[in-house]
Design a protein around this motif. Structure first.
Motif, PDB file in Angstrom:
ATOM      1  N   ALA A 151      23.590  25.871  72.891  1.00 64.72           N
ATOM      2  CA  ALA A 151      24.403  25.369  72.663  1.00 64.72           C
ATOM      3  C   ALA A 151      24.388  24.000  71.870  1.00 64.72           C
ATOM      4  CB  ALA A 151      25.780  25.474  73.801  1.00 64.72           C
ATOM      5  N   GLY A 152      24.537  23.797  70.719  1.00 60.72           N
ATOM      6  CA  GLY A 152      24.319  22.350  70.097  1.00 60.72           C
ATOM      7  C   GLY A 152      23.274  22.349  69.805  1.00 60.72           C
ATOM      8  N   VAL A 153      22.121  23.376  69.398  1.00 61.91           N
ATOM      9  CA  VAL A 153      21.041  23.355  69.301  1.00 61.91           C
ATOM     10  C   VAL A 153      20.382  24.328  67.555  1.00 61.91           C
ATOM     11  CG1 VAL A 153      18.456  22.985  69.009  1.00 61.91           C
ATOM     12  CG2 VAL A 153      19.839  22.761  70.892  1.00 61.91           C
ATOM     13  N   THR A 154      20.337  23.291  67.191  1.00 62.66           N
ATOM     14  CA  THR A 154      20.003  24.694  65.475  1.00 62.66           C
ATOM     15  C   THR A 154      18.865  24.075  65.236  1.00 62.66           C
ATOM     16  OG1 THR A 154      21.168  23.555  64.293  1.00 62.66           O
ATOM     17  CG2 THR A 154      22.450  25.467  65.524  1.00 62.66           C
ATOM     18  N   LEU A 155      18.221  25.718  64.527  1.00 63.06           N
ATOM     19  CA  LEU A 155      16.679  25.730  63.950  1.00 63.06           C
ATOM     20  C   LEU A 155      16.921  25.568  62.561  1.00 63.06           C
ATOM     21  CD1 LEU A 155      16.950  27.241  67.005  1.00 63.06           C
ATOM     22  CD2 LEU A 155      14.752  26.088  66.952  1.00 63.06           C
ATOM     23  N   GLY A 156      16.000  25.819  62.027  1.00 60.20           N
ATOM     24  CA  GLY A 156      15.954  25.876  60.467  1.00 60.20           C
ATOM     25  C   GLY A 156      14.376  25.554  59.885  1.00 60.20           C
ATOM     26  N   THR A 157      13.729  27.561  59.024  1.00 58.50           N
ATOM     27  CA  THR A 157      12.716  26.712  58.604  1.00 58.50           C
ATOM     28  C   THR A 157      12.520  26.952  57.516  1.00 58.50           C
ATOM     29  OG1 THR A 157      12.129  29.531  58.573  1.00 58.50           O
ATOM     30  CG2 THR A 157      11.698  28.110  60.921  1.00 58.50           C
ATOM     31  N   ALA A 158      11.295  26.733  56.988  1.00 62.63           N
ATOM     32  CA  ALA A 158      11.189  26.833  55.258  1.00 62.63           C
ATOM     33  C   ALA A 158       9.757  27.102  54.516  1.00 62.63           C
ATOM     34  CB  ALA A 158      11.352  25.639  54.346  1.00 62.63           C
ATOM     35  N   CYS A 159       9.170  27.453  53.637  1.00 66.25           N
ATOM     36  CA  CYS A 159       7.787  27.578  53.043  1.00 66.25           C
ATOM     37  C   CYS A 159       7.431  26.432  52.256  1.00 66.25           C
ATOM     38  CB  CYS A 159       7.631  29.102  52.665  1.00 66.25           C
ATOM     39  SG  CYS A 159       5.944  28.995  51.482  1.00 66.25           S
ATOM     40  N   ALA A 160       6.843  25.319  52.540  1.00 67.88           N
ATOM     41  CA  ALA A 160       6.535  24.761  51.826  1.00 67.88           C
ATOM     42  C   ALA A 160       4.791  24.104  50.965  1.00 67.88           C
ATOM     43  CB  ALA A 160       6.497  23.426  52.199  1.00 67.88           C
ATOM     44  N   GLY A 161       4.760  25.382  51.333  1.00 63.26           N
ATOM     45  CA  GLY A 161       3.272  26.039  50.803  1.00 63.26           C
ATOM     46  C   GLY A 161       2.151  25.325  51.309  1.00 63.26           C
ATOM     47  N   ILE A 162       1.920  24.553  52.392  1.00 61.44           N
ATOM     48  CA  ILE A 162       1.002  23.764  52.617  1.00 61.44           C
ATOM     49  C   ILE A 162      -0.331  23.874  53.027  1.00 61.44           C
ATOM     50  CG2 ILE A 162      -0.057  21.657  53.888  1.00 61.44           C
ATOM     51  CD1 ILE A 162       3.519  21.502  55.053  1.00 61.44           C
ATOM     52  N   ILE A 169       6.577  19.491  50.968  1.00 60.25           N
ATOM     53  CA  ILE A 169       7.855  19.110  52.231  1.00 60.25           C
ATOM     54  C   ILE A 169       8.507  18.566  51.853  1.00 60.25           C
ATOM     55  CG2 ILE A 169       8.529  17.910  54.325  1.00 60.25           C
ATOM     56  CD1 ILE A 169       5.258  17.613  54.793  1.00 60.25           C
ATOM     57  N   LYS A 170       9.251  18.008  50.995  1.00 63.32           N
ATOM     58  CA  LYS A 170      10.429  17.387  49.989  1.00 63.32           C
ATOM     59  C   LYS A 170      11.421  18.704  49.692  1.00 63.32           C
ATOM     60  CE  LYS A 170      13.262  13.930  47.691  1.00 63.32           C
ATOM     61  NZ  LYS A 170      13.117  12.968  46.829  1.00 63.32           N
ATOM     62  N   ALA A 171      10.911  19.430  48.755  1.00 66.29           N
ATOM     63  CA  ALA A 171      10.744  20.480  47.950  1.00 66.29           C
ATOM     64  C   ALA A 171      11.805  21.494  49.050  1.00 66.29           C
ATOM     65  CB  ALA A 171      10.140  20.879  47.263  1.00 66.29           C
ATOM     66  N   ALA A 172      11.242  21.487  50.258  1.00 65.84           N
ATOM     67  CA  ALA A 172      11.612  22.965  51.052  1.00 65.84           C
ATOM     68  C   ALA A 172      12.582  22.012  52.501  1.00 65.84           C
ATOM     69  CB  ALA A 172      10.273  23.125  51.901  1.00 65.84           C
ATOM     70  N   LEU A 173      12.583  20.863  52.115  1.00 67.02           N
ATOM     71  CA  LEU A 173      13.502  20.196  53.487  1.00 67.02           C
ATOM     72  C   LEU A 173      14.864  20.903  53.357  1.00 67.02           C
ATOM     73  CD1 LEU A 173      12.119  16.621  54.331  1.00 67.02           C
ATOM     74  CD2 LEU A 173      12.410  18.893  55.970  1.00 67.02           C
ATOM     75  N   PRO A 174      15.494  21.285  52.036  1.00 63.79           N
ATOM     76  CA  PRO A 174      17.160  21.358  52.167  1.00 63.79           C
ATOM     77  C   PRO A 174      17.626  22.718  51.878  1.00 63.79           C
ATOM     78  CG  PRO A 174      16.136  20.188  49.351  1.00 63.79           C
ATOM     79  CD  PRO A 174      15.218  20.191  50.647  1.00 63.79           C
ATOM     80  N   VAL A 175      16.346  23.293  52.019  1.00 65.99           N
ATOM     81  CA  VAL A 175      16.415  25.193  52.151  1.00 65.99           C
ATOM     82  C   VAL A 175      16.021  25.451  54.354  1.00 65.99           C
ATOM     83  CG1 VAL A 175      14.886  27.121  52.698  1.00 65.99           C
ATOM     84  CG2 VAL A 175      14.497  25.967  50.331  1.00 65.99           C
ATOM     85  N   ALA A 176      15.402  24.870  54.586  1.00 69.18           N
ATOM     86  CA  ALA A 176      15.428  24.672  55.929  1.00 69.18           C
ATOM     87  C   ALA A 176      16.861  23.989  56.295  1.00 69.18           C
ATOM     88  CB  ALA A 176      14.359  23.568  56.593  1.00 69.18           C
ATOM     89  N   VAL A 177      17.215  22.651  56.132  1.00 71.83           N
ATOM     90  CA  VAL A 177      18.227  22.846  56.733  1.00 71.83           C
ATOM     91  C   VAL A 177      19.689  23.680  56.269  1.00 71.83           C
ATOM     92  CG1 VAL A 177      20.525  20.282  55.841  1.00 71.83           C
ATOM     93  CG2 VAL A 177      18.132  19.984  56.506  1.00 71.83           C
TER      94      VAL A 177
END
Length: 407
Positions: free
Chosen positions: A17-28, A130-138
């Motif tokens: 409860a209270g913890v959320t997780l998000g992922t995205a592909c930045a192609g690092i 990384i910056k480009a992928a962060l909105p997707v993760a959020v």
């Protein structure tokens, strides 16, 4: 091949409860499309504890995370594929930039972001990717994404690692979840090891920090794959405070119950890392007992576990017990009485009274060495202290994986 538990699969992870997780592909750093960015969000007033590598060349994100830990953190930002280590002042600027980028995407302050990186050392962090992928993760933040999170932080790991446990405090359930990554450069000395745990327990930060430090010492700090301590090791424990259980106080039964549960999660994650050791085919438990002190027991255990000659003998299933004997002898134990030392492969005694045990047979030793999981027990005859170290063998694949790490 990884030394998997029978029927291994990623466990069903309860929501915290209270913890959320998000992922995205930045192609690092990828040869295939997969998520390599993880964002973990915690509520305001959550407690956050962390321990970090003792490597003097610790990575830029380690410096930044240490500095931000006292700022009531709200987010963890993890990237795989690039360690941002050995990158000088530019690495620090890049780590801070990614914190600012996540704060902008999530609506918070850059100082409330703890950054973590894992992957190749000495290469600049691709901040723009990384910056480009962060909105997707959020946008993808969810309490259900523990499996995705465990996969997003992997590098040379062959399987995602997760543990979910519930303990009961004052009749109320308290959940503790954990994920970790690591397969090589593993000798956490708080490996490339990262561990992230979250609980809905209500516990203040200083006591949470104490709990984490105690658990890490007897779990992640008792494993080794190759004796190398990474520049990026870190382990984090978040407490959201969203459980209906009362606040956990120091020196209470509630604390004891909670600390035991955290320890169990850490130990299971640590064992999963060793099972996934790069190229590992065997899991070895090195038990050192009758030592004068815990420190002495750990030193003897790690000397055996770090020995390339011991580890290659185990890979070959060769009961070459002399290599274990030699490792014990060079572990730096002062005034050791050799006649009191006994060494066992599982229940088979191989050394007694200063030499090969009279009843030892090569056939008995071979039967043990043919197993995938083996316990080496060393009784020093010096005291009451006992410690256990987990390690794995060295195979051809270990050399291949690390020789080709950057290709």
């Amino acid at each position: 091949m990884a030394v998997l538990p029978q029927g291994h699969h990623f466990p069903d992870m309860r929501e915290v409860a209270g913890v959320t997780l998000g992922t995205a592909c930045a192609g690092i750093k990828q040869t295939e499309q997969r998520d390599d960015i993880l964002v973990i969000q915690m509520p305001e007033n959550a407690s956050c504890a962390a321990v970090f590598t003792q490597n003097a060349f610790c990575a830029a994100p380690v410096h930044v995370a240490k500095a931000h830990l006292n700022n009531a953190p709200r987010w963890l930002l993890v990237n795989s594929g690039n360690a941002n280590a050995g990158t000088g002042d530019q690495g620090m600027r890049d780590a801070l930039a990614t914190c600012a980028d996540l704060a902008e995407a999530a609506g918070g302050a850059a100082g409330q972001v703890l950054p973590f990186s894992t992957g190749v050392i000495g290469q600049s962090l691709p901040v723009d990717k990384i910056k480009a992928a962060l909105p997707v993760a959020v946008h993808n933040l969810s309490p259900k994404h523990w499996d995705k999170a465990a996969r997003a932080i992997m590098t040379t790991d062959t399987f995602p690692k997760g543990v979910s446990k519930v303990c009961t405090i004052a009749g109320q359930p308290v959940t503790i979840n954990g994920i970790s990554k690591g397969a090589g450069m593993i000798q956490p000395n708080m490996a490339t090891m990262l561990g992230f745990m979250a609980t809905d327990a209500n516990i203040k930060q200083p006591l949470l920090q104490q709990c984490l430090a105690q658990a890490v010492e007897l779990s992640f700090n008792r494993i080794t794959v190759d004796g190398d301590t990474s520049t990026n090791d870190a382990c984090v424990l978040i407490a959201s405070g969203c459980s209906a259980a009362p606040e956990i106080e120091e020196d209470s039964d509630h604390y004891r119950i909670f600390a035991e549960a955290v320890m169990e999660v850490c130990k299971q994650l640590a064992e999963a890392i060793v099972r996934d050791g790069e190229g590992a085919t065997k899991l070895m438990r090195i038990v050192v007992k009758q030592a004068a002190t815990d420190e002495e027991a750990v030193r003897v255990g790690k000397t055996i576990a770090h020995s390339p000659l011991v580890k290659t003998a185990f890979f070959a299933s060769d009961p070459n017990w002399g290599r274990i004997l030699a490792a014990v002898g060079r572990a730096g134990v002062e005034n050791m009485d050799l006649d009191k030392v006994e060494i066992y492969l599982d229940q088979v005694c191989i050394v007694r009274n200063g030499g090969r045990a009279d009843d030892y047979t090569e056939e008995a030793g071979q039967r043990v060495m043919d197993q995938q999981e083996i316990t080496v027990t060393v009784a020093l005859g010096r005291g009451e202290a006992s410690q256990e170290i987990l390690t794995c063998d060295f195979s051809y694949d270990y050399v291949k994986i690390n020789a080709e790490y950057r290709t």
